[in-house]
Scaffold this active site. Structure first.
Site, PDB file in Angstrom:
ATOM      1  N   MET A  62     -25.138 -27.896  -7.211  1.00 14.58           N
ATOM      2  CA  MET A  62     -26.429 -27.577  -7.828  1.00 14.58           C
ATOM      3  C   MET A  62     -26.247 -26.567  -8.949  1.00 14.58           C
ATOM      4  O   MET A  62     -25.185 -25.952  -9.084  1.00 14.58           O
ATOM      5  CB  MET A  62     -27.395 -27.065  -6.765  1.00 14.58           C
ATOM      6  CG  MET A  62     -27.925 -28.184  -5.896  1.00 14.58           C
ATOM      7  SD  MET A  62     -29.221 -27.626  -4.813  1.00 14.58           S
ATOM      8  CE  MET A  62     -29.907 -29.210  -4.322  1.00 14.58           C
TER       9      MET A  62
ATOM     10  N   TYR B  60     -27.800 -30.451  -0.920  1.00 15.94           N
ATOM     11  CA  TYR B  60     -28.550 -29.309  -0.377  1.00 15.94           C
ATOM     12  C   TYR B  60     -27.733 -28.439   0.577  1.00 15.94           C
ATOM     13  O   TYR B  60     -28.155 -27.339   0.919  1.00 15.94           O
ATOM     14  CB  TYR B  60     -29.807 -29.802   0.350  1.00 15.94           C
ATOM     15  CG  TYR B  60     -30.802 -30.434  -0.596  1.00 15.94           C
ATOM     16  CD1 TYR B  60     -31.660 -29.621  -1.328  1.00 15.94           C
ATOM     17  CD2 TYR B  60     -30.865 -31.806  -0.785  1.00 15.94           C
ATOM     18  CE1 TYR B  60     -32.566 -30.165  -2.223  1.00 15.94           C
ATOM     19  CE2 TYR B  60     -31.769 -32.361  -1.679  1.00 15.94           C
ATOM     20  CZ  TYR B  60     -32.615 -31.548  -2.397  1.00 15.94           C
ATOM     21  OH  TYR B  60     -33.502 -32.069  -3.282  1.00 15.94           O
ATOM     22  N   ILE B  61     -26.590 -28.961   1.014  1.00 19.69           N
ATOM     23  CA  ILE B  61     -25.825 -28.221   2.023  1.00 19.69           C
ATOM     24  C   ILE B  61     -25.450 -26.815   1.532  1.00 19.69           C
ATOM     25  O   ILE B  61     -25.450 -25.860   2.307  1.00 19.69           O
ATOM     26  CB  ILE B  61     -24.574 -29.035   2.432  1.00 19.69           C
ATOM     27  CG1 ILE B  61     -25.050 -30.198   3.300  1.00 19.69           C
ATOM     28  CG2 ILE B  61     -23.558 -28.184   3.185  1.00 19.69           C
ATOM     29  CD1 ILE B  61     -24.011 -31.248   3.562  1.00 19.69           C
TER      30      ILE B  61
ATOM     31  N   THR C 184     -32.462 -17.199  -5.750  1.00 17.29           N
ATOM     32  CA  THR C 184     -32.096 -18.519  -6.271  1.00 17.29           C
ATOM     33  C   THR C 184     -30.585 -18.684  -6.228  1.00 17.29           C
ATOM     34  O   THR C 184     -29.842 -17.771  -6.625  1.00 17.29           O
ATOM     35  CB  THR C 184     -32.608 -18.816  -7.698  1.00 17.29           C
ATOM     36  OG1 THR C 184     -32.030 -20.045  -8.126  1.00 17.29           O
ATOM     37  CG2 THR C 184     -32.274 -17.733  -8.716  1.00 17.29           C
TER      38      THR C 184
ATOM     39  N   GLU D 291     -25.037 -29.808 -11.730  1.00 21.35           N
ATOM     40  CA  GLU D 291     -25.990 -30.934 -11.857  1.00 21.35           C
ATOM     41  C   GLU D 291     -26.646 -31.031 -13.233  1.00 21.35           C
ATOM     42  O   GLU D 291     -26.997 -32.113 -13.684  1.00 21.35           O
ATOM     43  CB  GLU D 291     -27.077 -30.841 -10.779  1.00 21.35           C
ATOM     44  CG  GLU D 291     -27.958 -29.618 -10.906  1.00 21.35           C
ATOM     45  CD  GLU D 291     -29.167 -29.654  -9.981  1.00 21.35           C
ATOM     46  OE1 GLU D 291     -29.470 -28.614  -9.395  1.00 21.35           O
ATOM     47  OE2 GLU D 291     -29.800 -30.705  -9.852  1.00 21.35           O
TER      48      GLU D 291
ATOM     49  N   ASP E 261     -29.111 -20.536  -8.118  1.00 30.53           N
ATOM     50  CA  ASP E 261     -28.666 -20.786  -9.496  1.00 30.53           C
ATOM     51  C   ASP E 261     -28.233 -19.509 -10.237  1.00 30.53           C
ATOM     52  O   ASP E 261     -27.580 -19.585 -11.267  1.00 30.53           O
ATOM     53  CB  ASP E 261     -29.785 -21.467 -10.301  1.00 30.53           C
ATOM     54  CG  ASP E 261     -30.011 -22.903  -9.863  1.00 30.53           C
ATOM     55  OD1 ASP E 261     -29.281 -23.378  -8.978  1.00 30.53           O
ATOM     56  OD2 ASP E 261     -30.922 -23.563 -10.408  1.00 30.53           O
TER      57      ASP E 261
END
Ligand SMILES: Nc1ncnc2c1ncn2[C@@H]1O[C@H](COP(=O)(O)OP(=O)(O)O)[C@@H](O)[C@H]1O
Ligand SMILES: O=P(O)(O)OC[C@H]1O[C@](O)(COP(=O)(O)O)[C@@H](O)[C@@H]1O
Ligand SMILES: [Mg+2]
Length: 468
Positions: free
Chosen positions: A276, A386-387, A231, A332, A233
């Protein structure tokens, strides 16, 4: 160093708060096993007469300390408690599965992430070349691929098939979100004689792996399941970093550099970059540290007010008065408290909250705030979206992916199950999945990472009105 913030940070390790770890015992870190290992590993046969045999093989009771500090050690001595430790990953001399007639499956779930293909490649090569397992299938489109009605055709995976896939971002198997029926997924594994399942994914995938394992156990089957922590994240607990995270913030860093150019190109120029990071701000924090022109990092872990004397907008104005430009990096998931409509929480197919667009809210609020005051300012909003996660893995992540994958293979071959491969204190570890998913890893606001962010940006510790 910019104006330093006058506060100290307490001792903390990664995102794990002292209080959380204190509530756990070593039992929470015991990895399950399918049974006794009676087969001599082909790796052992290959290396037993070489000096490698000394250092390569790991015993099941080799452990890695959670807390490597002297303070931690002294505390345990004083309290007479065992330190919290993790099982050390690596090859075992004796293994559970014999290669003949053993079939493995690989599935990739959740959001895309740099390095997924590297992991697939290394799992296939590890099984094939190190353990002579030649029967390997790829399950397409995440857990959907285990439900026959979706009609996703399985792919035979061989070293030839995967030889070039690390060159590409994304996943050659595709991915999906959304809950699938557990019994039916295990029916599929059973019917296809799968003996080992590698799940490449984040907290959701790992939770899915765990419930699959519970059903496997209920049926008395001997199928091993291993998670490989994917991930961007970086929100999986007790794991120093997930794969893909480093590539994500490395990709975000030059975007921030360019945003800085935009900000300095106008008198009182403000550039906002949204990255993100659903519920954890690791990407925002690390990208900002990598490109230290950033003046504000806004993350989900630290709530802030927009208005009022201590709110973000007044701090931003101060910064513009002093420096005439500002760069804001926002995760985000930050500032979700600022949206009035918090009743209709939207969720994705997996049940993850879909956050409202904090980047746009900031852009509009900043523009209006300065316009109302006749304060000259220009706002530029950049959303790389998304890049940052669709790039191929950077070199450091590629190496990391291979090691995680290889250790997952070692663990599964030794009959370990319901575990995820981790990294802690420079060692690879095996962690029980329920422990890794017990909560999401977050930035510790009293820890060193956040302190570095505050030191580098010069932003106040709190931008909440009542707290200053
Ligand atoms: N508790 C759970 N039980 C079963 N499946 C789950 C569970 N949590 C998540 N999943 C499934 O795992 C997959 C990936 O989860 P998701 O949250 O989308 O991504 P990630 O693994 O990257 O966090 C999805 O198909 C999701 O439905
Ligand atoms: O692909 P989607 O569903 O738009 O998901 C976007 C989300 O996926 C992520 O990139 C990664 O999330 P997961 O690791 O949970 O899959 C988040 O940063 C972001 O919030
Ligand atoms: Mg997730």
């Amino acid at each position: 160093m910019k104006d330093s913030n006058n506060f100290g940070f307490k001792y903390s390790i990664e995102g794990n708060k002292q209080t959380e770890i204190e509530a756990m015992t070593n039992q929470d870190f015991e990895v399950k096993s399918l049974g006794e290992c009676t087969v001599t590993s082909p790796l052992y046969t290959a290396y037993k007469n070489t000096p490698m045999a000394e250092g390569l093989f790991v015993d099941n009771d080799d452990r890695i300390l959670y807390d490597p500090t002297l303070e931690g050690f002294k505390k345990c001595l004083k309290e007479g408690t065992d330190p919290i430790t993790f099982e050390k990953a690596g090859p075992r001399e004796k293994i559970f599965f014999s290669p003949s007639n053993t079939k493995a499956a690989i599935v990739t779930c959740g959001g895309l992430c740099p390095g997924i293909n590297n992991v697939i490649r290394s799992v296939v090569n590890g099984l094939y070349y190190r353990y002579n397992i030649k029967n390997i299938v790829g399950i397409p489109y995440g857990y959907e691929g285990l439900i026959p009605e979706f009609g996703h055709e399985w792919v035979d995976l061989t070293p030839e098939k995967v030889k070039d896939i690390h060159m590409f971002g994304g996943s050659i198997l595709g991915s999906s979100r959304g809950r699938q029926n557990i019994e039916r997924m295990v029916d599929t594994l059973e019917r296809n004689n799968i003996k080992m399942l590698f799940t490449i994914g984040g907290d959701g995938t790992l939770s899915g792996n765990h419930v699959i394992q519970e059903e496997i156990e209920r049926r008395g089957l001997k199928i091993a399941t291993a998670g490989i922590p994917k991930t961007i994240d970086n929100d999986v607990n007790f794991i120093h970093k997930t794969f893909g995270f480093e590539t994500a913030f490395t990709t975000a860093a030059p975007i921030i550099r360019d945003a800085h150019n935009e900000a300095t190109g106008a008198y009182n120029g403000v550039a906002i970059v949204k990255v993100m990071g659903r519920d954890s701000g690791f990407i925002a924090a690390n990208a900002a540290l990598a490109m230290p022109d950033v003046n504000f990092v806004l993350v989900p872990e630290s709530e802030f007010d927009l208005y009022g004397p201590n709110g973000f907008l007044e701090s931003l104005k101060d910064r513009l008065v002093k420096g005439h430009h500002a760069v804001v990096v926002v995760a985000e998931g930050a500032g979700q408290n600022l949206f009035e409509d918090d009743q209709n929480v939207e969720k994705d197919a997996s049940g993850n909250i879909k956050h409202q667009d904090i980047g746009l809210l900031l852009k509009d609020s900043i523009s209006k705030f300065f316009k109302d005051q006749n304060f000259e300012a220009t706002v530029k909003y950049i959303d790389p979206s998304y890049i940052i996660r669709s790039e191929p893995a950077i070199a450091a992540d590629s190496i990391f992916c291979s090691s995680l994958a290889m250790n997952a293979v070692h663990g599964v071959m030794a009959g370990k199950t319901d575990f995820v491969v981790g990294r802690w204190n420079m060692h690879f570890t095996f962690l029980p999945i329920p422990t890794a998913t017990s909560s999401r890893k977050k930035i510790d606001l009293s820890g060193e990472l956040w302190w570095s962010v505050l030191e580098n940006t010069g932003q106040p510790y709190s931008m909440k009105n009542e707290e200053k």
